[in-house]
Design an enzyme around this catalytic site. Structure first.
Site, PDB file in Angstrom:
ATOM      1  CE1 TYR A  54      -4.403  -1.410   0.089  1.00  0.00           C
ATOM      2  CE2 TYR A  54      -3.400  -3.268   0.527  1.00  0.00           C
ATOM      3  CZ  TYR A  54      -4.448  -2.816  -0.140  1.00  0.00           C
ATOM      4  OH  TYR A  54      -4.928  -3.487  -0.098  1.00  0.00           O
ATOM      5  NE  ARG A  57      -2.622   0.271  -5.870  1.00  0.00           N
ATOM      6  CZ  ARG A  57      -4.216  -0.140  -4.779  1.00  0.00           C
ATOM      7  NH1 ARG A  57      -4.729  -1.053  -4.229  1.00  0.00           N
ATOM      8  NH2 ARG A  57      -4.791   0.264  -5.956  1.00  0.00           N
ATOM      9  CG  ASP A  95      -8.179   6.893  -7.843  1.00  0.00           C
ATOM     10  OD1 ASP A  95      -8.922   8.263  -7.277  1.00  0.00           O
ATOM     11  OD2 ASP A  95      -8.001   6.287  -8.216  1.00  0.00           O
ATOM     12  CG  HIS A 110     -14.055  -0.618  -2.566  1.00  0.00           C
ATOM     13  ND1 HIS A 110     -14.112  -1.599  -3.644  1.00  0.00           N
ATOM     14  CD2 HIS A 110     -14.676  -1.555  -1.785  1.00  0.00           C
ATOM     15  CE1 HIS A 110     -15.240  -2.906  -3.703  1.00  0.00           C
ATOM     16  NE2 HIS A 110     -15.778  -2.719  -2.728  1.00  0.00           N
ATOM     17  CB  CYS A 121      -8.765   4.724  19.888  1.00  0.00           C
ATOM     18  SG  CYS A 121      -8.243   5.794  18.348  1.00  0.00           S
ATOM     19  CB  THR A 178     -16.398  -1.804 -12.035  1.00  0.00           C
ATOM     20  OG1 THR A 178     -16.287  -2.107 -11.936  1.00  0.00           O
ATOM     21  CG2 THR A 178     -17.859  -1.154 -12.564  1.00  0.00           C
ATOM     22  CB  SER A 179     -13.913  -6.084 -14.508  1.00  0.00           C
ATOM     23  OG  SER A 179     -14.273  -6.586 -12.746  1.00  0.00           O
ATOM     24  CD  GLU A 205     -11.877  -6.156 -21.356  1.00  0.00           C
ATOM     25  OE1 GLU A 205     -11.019  -6.525 -22.108  1.00  0.00           O
ATOM     26  OE2 GLU A 205     -11.445  -5.828 -20.136  1.00  0.00           O
ATOM     27  CB  ALA A 221     -12.551   6.121 -18.694  1.00  0.00           C
TER      28      ALA A 221
HETATM   29  P1  NAD Z   1     -10.738  -4.119 -12.300  1.00  0.00           P
HETATM   30  O1  NAD Z   1      -9.489  -4.193 -12.030  1.00  0.00           O
HETATM   31  O2  NAD Z   1     -11.508  -5.353 -11.883  1.00  0.00           O
HETATM   32  O3  NAD Z   1     -11.482  -3.650 -13.496  1.00  0.00           O
HETATM   33  C1  NAD Z   1     -11.343  -2.661 -14.335  1.00  0.00           C
HETATM   34  C2  NAD Z   1     -12.043  -2.779 -15.712  1.00  0.00           C
HETATM   35  O4  NAD Z   1     -11.793  -1.417 -16.114  1.00  0.00           O
HETATM   36  C3  NAD Z   1     -12.247  -4.072 -16.451  1.00  0.00           C
HETATM   37  O5  NAD Z   1     -12.954  -4.555 -16.904  1.00  0.00           O
HETATM   38  C4  NAD Z   1     -10.928  -2.780 -17.364  1.00  0.00           C
HETATM   39  O6  NAD Z   1     -11.630  -3.556 -18.777  1.00  0.00           O
HETATM   40  C5  NAD Z   1     -11.484  -1.280 -17.627  1.00  0.00           C
HETATM   41  N1  NAD Z   1     -10.622  -0.773 -18.170  1.00  0.00           N
HETATM   42  C6  NAD Z   1      -9.367  -0.418 -17.949  1.00  0.00           C
HETATM   43  N2  NAD Z   1      -9.256   0.920 -18.608  1.00  0.00           N
HETATM   44  C7  NAD Z   1      -9.476   1.626 -19.153  1.00  0.00           C
HETATM   45  C8  NAD Z   1     -10.088   2.615 -19.053  1.00  0.00           C
HETATM   46  N3  NAD Z   1      -9.000   3.225 -20.115  1.00  0.00           N
HETATM   47  N4  NAD Z   1     -11.444   3.337 -19.720  1.00  0.00           N
HETATM   48  C9  NAD Z   1     -12.109   2.390 -19.468  1.00  0.00           C
HETATM   49  N5  NAD Z   1     -12.247   1.299 -18.708  1.00  0.00           N
HETATM   50  C10 NAD Z   1     -10.855   0.882 -18.668  1.00  0.00           C
HETATM   51  O7  NAD Z   1     -11.538  -3.037 -11.060  1.00  0.00           O
HETATM   52  P2  NAD Z   1     -12.975  -3.134 -10.271  1.00  0.00           P
HETATM   53  O8  NAD Z   1     -13.655  -3.090 -11.435  1.00  0.00           O
HETATM   54  O9  NAD Z   1     -12.927  -1.753  -9.923  1.00  0.00           O
HETATM   55  O10 NAD Z   1     -12.095  -3.938  -9.128  1.00  0.00           O
HETATM   56  C11 NAD Z   1     -13.184  -3.369  -8.284  1.00  0.00           C
HETATM   57  C12 NAD Z   1     -11.985  -3.402  -7.133  1.00  0.00           C
HETATM   58  O11 NAD Z   1     -10.191  -3.138  -8.274  1.00  0.00           O
HETATM   59  C13 NAD Z   1     -12.297  -2.499  -5.808  1.00  0.00           C
HETATM   60  O12 NAD Z   1     -11.808  -3.715  -4.807  1.00  0.00           O
HETATM   61  C14 NAD Z   1     -11.445  -1.034  -6.005  1.00  0.00           C
HETATM   62  O13 NAD Z   1     -10.864  -1.181  -4.865  1.00  0.00           O
HETATM   63  C15 NAD Z   1     -10.083  -1.738  -6.990  1.00  0.00           C
HETATM   64  N6  NAD Z   1      -9.125  -1.268  -7.518  1.00  0.00           N
HETATM   65  C16 NAD Z   1      -9.103   0.938  -7.233  1.00  0.00           C
HETATM   66  C17 NAD Z   1      -7.640   1.457  -8.163  1.00  0.00           C
HETATM   67  C18 NAD Z   1      -7.891   2.573  -7.860  1.00  0.00           C
HETATM   68  O14 NAD Z   1      -8.137   3.327  -6.549  1.00  0.00           O
HETATM   69  N7  NAD Z   1      -7.588   3.372  -8.685  1.00  0.00           N
HETATM   70  C19 NAD Z   1      -6.986   0.420  -8.751  1.00  0.00           C
HETATM   71  C20 NAD Z   1      -7.338  -0.870  -8.845  1.00  0.00           C
HETATM   72  C21 NAD Z   1      -8.530  -1.650  -7.996  1.00  0.00           C
END
Ligand code: NAD
Length: 236
Positions: A54, A57, A95, A110, A121, A178-179, A205, A221
């Site tokens: 962490y 990150r 983030d 999250h 505490c 989100t995946s 995707e 995005a």
């Molecule tokens: P995930 O990593 O499971 O999925 C990310 C999705 O984003 C994928 O489907 C991918 O195809 C898509 N993606 C990748 N690049 C992209 C772009 N440029 N434009 C649009 N889409 C794009 O992430 P999730 O669904 O958020 O998974 C959940 C977990 O991941 C959570 O627990 C979260 O806390 C954590 N997470 C957070 C961060 C962050 O804070 N930035 C980073 C990584 C993971």
């Protein structure tokens, strides 16, 4: 319009923060084992390894900047506010890039990487430096009890009551970057459908839940969210 938007790691990918999963198998969890780094058991067993993961990150985040997707969502919030509507922005991201782009109301289900929590505490504190095992909690003064304020696998997400209330109030639902594989967030689209909301997915995707969305937009995005937000504002 009362819009509920759920964002995930894909929104921050173009800011240089890695996603956790993708179909090419290049996400963070393809390189690191989540069970060794993102569970309460892992923290109890090897706190140094978890803190180091962490810390890396957090440093990465402090050097990152919001991208067009974050700015488009902040602009959409302002436009809806100005017309008596509402944007509830619920993020799985730990983030702070939505806030830095100007979003005023962000629900971090999250947790937040730039905060620490005391396991003794329960104080939640700002945290921008590395978190070593000898860090002292400023609230109760215990040494070694601070952990990242993030939700690990097996822990309950935060703010769930507020999130459910916002979903019931909304008339439109969007899932962005989100995946669709981490619950309960991955289940929001089914709840939204059951409530009769229009549903839209924006992702690089098709996600695991793609078939549950009425509207699907695929692309980066920064471009896809900006185009979608522009269309919504023009139609207001
Ligand atoms: P995930 O990593 O499971 O999925 C990310 C999705 O984003 C994928 O489907 C991918 O195809 C898509 N993606 C990748 N690049 C992209 C772009 N440029 N434009 C649009 N889409 C794009 O992430 P999730 O669904 O958020 O998974 C959940 C977990 O991941 C959570 O627990 C979260 O806390 C954590 N997470 C957070 C961060 C962050 O804070 N930035 C980073 C990584 C993971």
């Amino acid at each position: 319009m009362r819009l509920f938007a759920l964002t995930g790691a894909g929104v921050s990918a173009e800011s240089g923060l890695g996603t956790f999963r993708d179909k090419k198998g290049e996400g963070i969890w393809a390189r690191f084992d989540p069970m060794k780094l993102a569970t309460p058991e892992a923290f109890a067993r090897d706190p140094e390894a978890v803190q180091a993961f962490y810390d890396a990150r957090r440093r990465n985040l402090l050097g990152a900047e919001p991208n067009g997707a974050h700015f488009a969502l902040a602009g959409l919030e302002r436009a809806l506010d100005a017309r008596g509507g509402e944007l509830t922005l619920v993020t799985q991201n730990i983030d702070d890039l939505h806030e830095r782009a100007g979003s005023r109301r962000v629900i971090h289900m999250h947790g937040e990487l730039l905060k620490a929590r005391c396991v003794r505490c329960a104080a939640v504190l700002p945290q921008r430096e590395d978190l070593g095992g000898s860090s002292r909690c400023p609230a109760c003064e215990t040494v070694g009890a601070l952990r990242p304020h993030v939700v690990w696998f097996g822990e309950v997400p935060l703010h769930m009551e507020e999130i459910s209330a916002a979903l019931v109030r909304a008339d439109r639902f969007a899932a962005i970057g989100t995946s669709g594989s981490v619950y309960p967030a991955a289940g929001f689209v089914a709840e939204a459908r059951a409530l009769g909301l229009g549903t839209c997915e924006i992702n690089l995707e098709p996600s695991d839940n793609a078939r549950l969305f009425d509207e699907r937009r695929y692309g980066k995005a920064s471009e896809a969210v900006a185009a979608w937000a522009r269309e919504i504002v023009e139609a207001l």
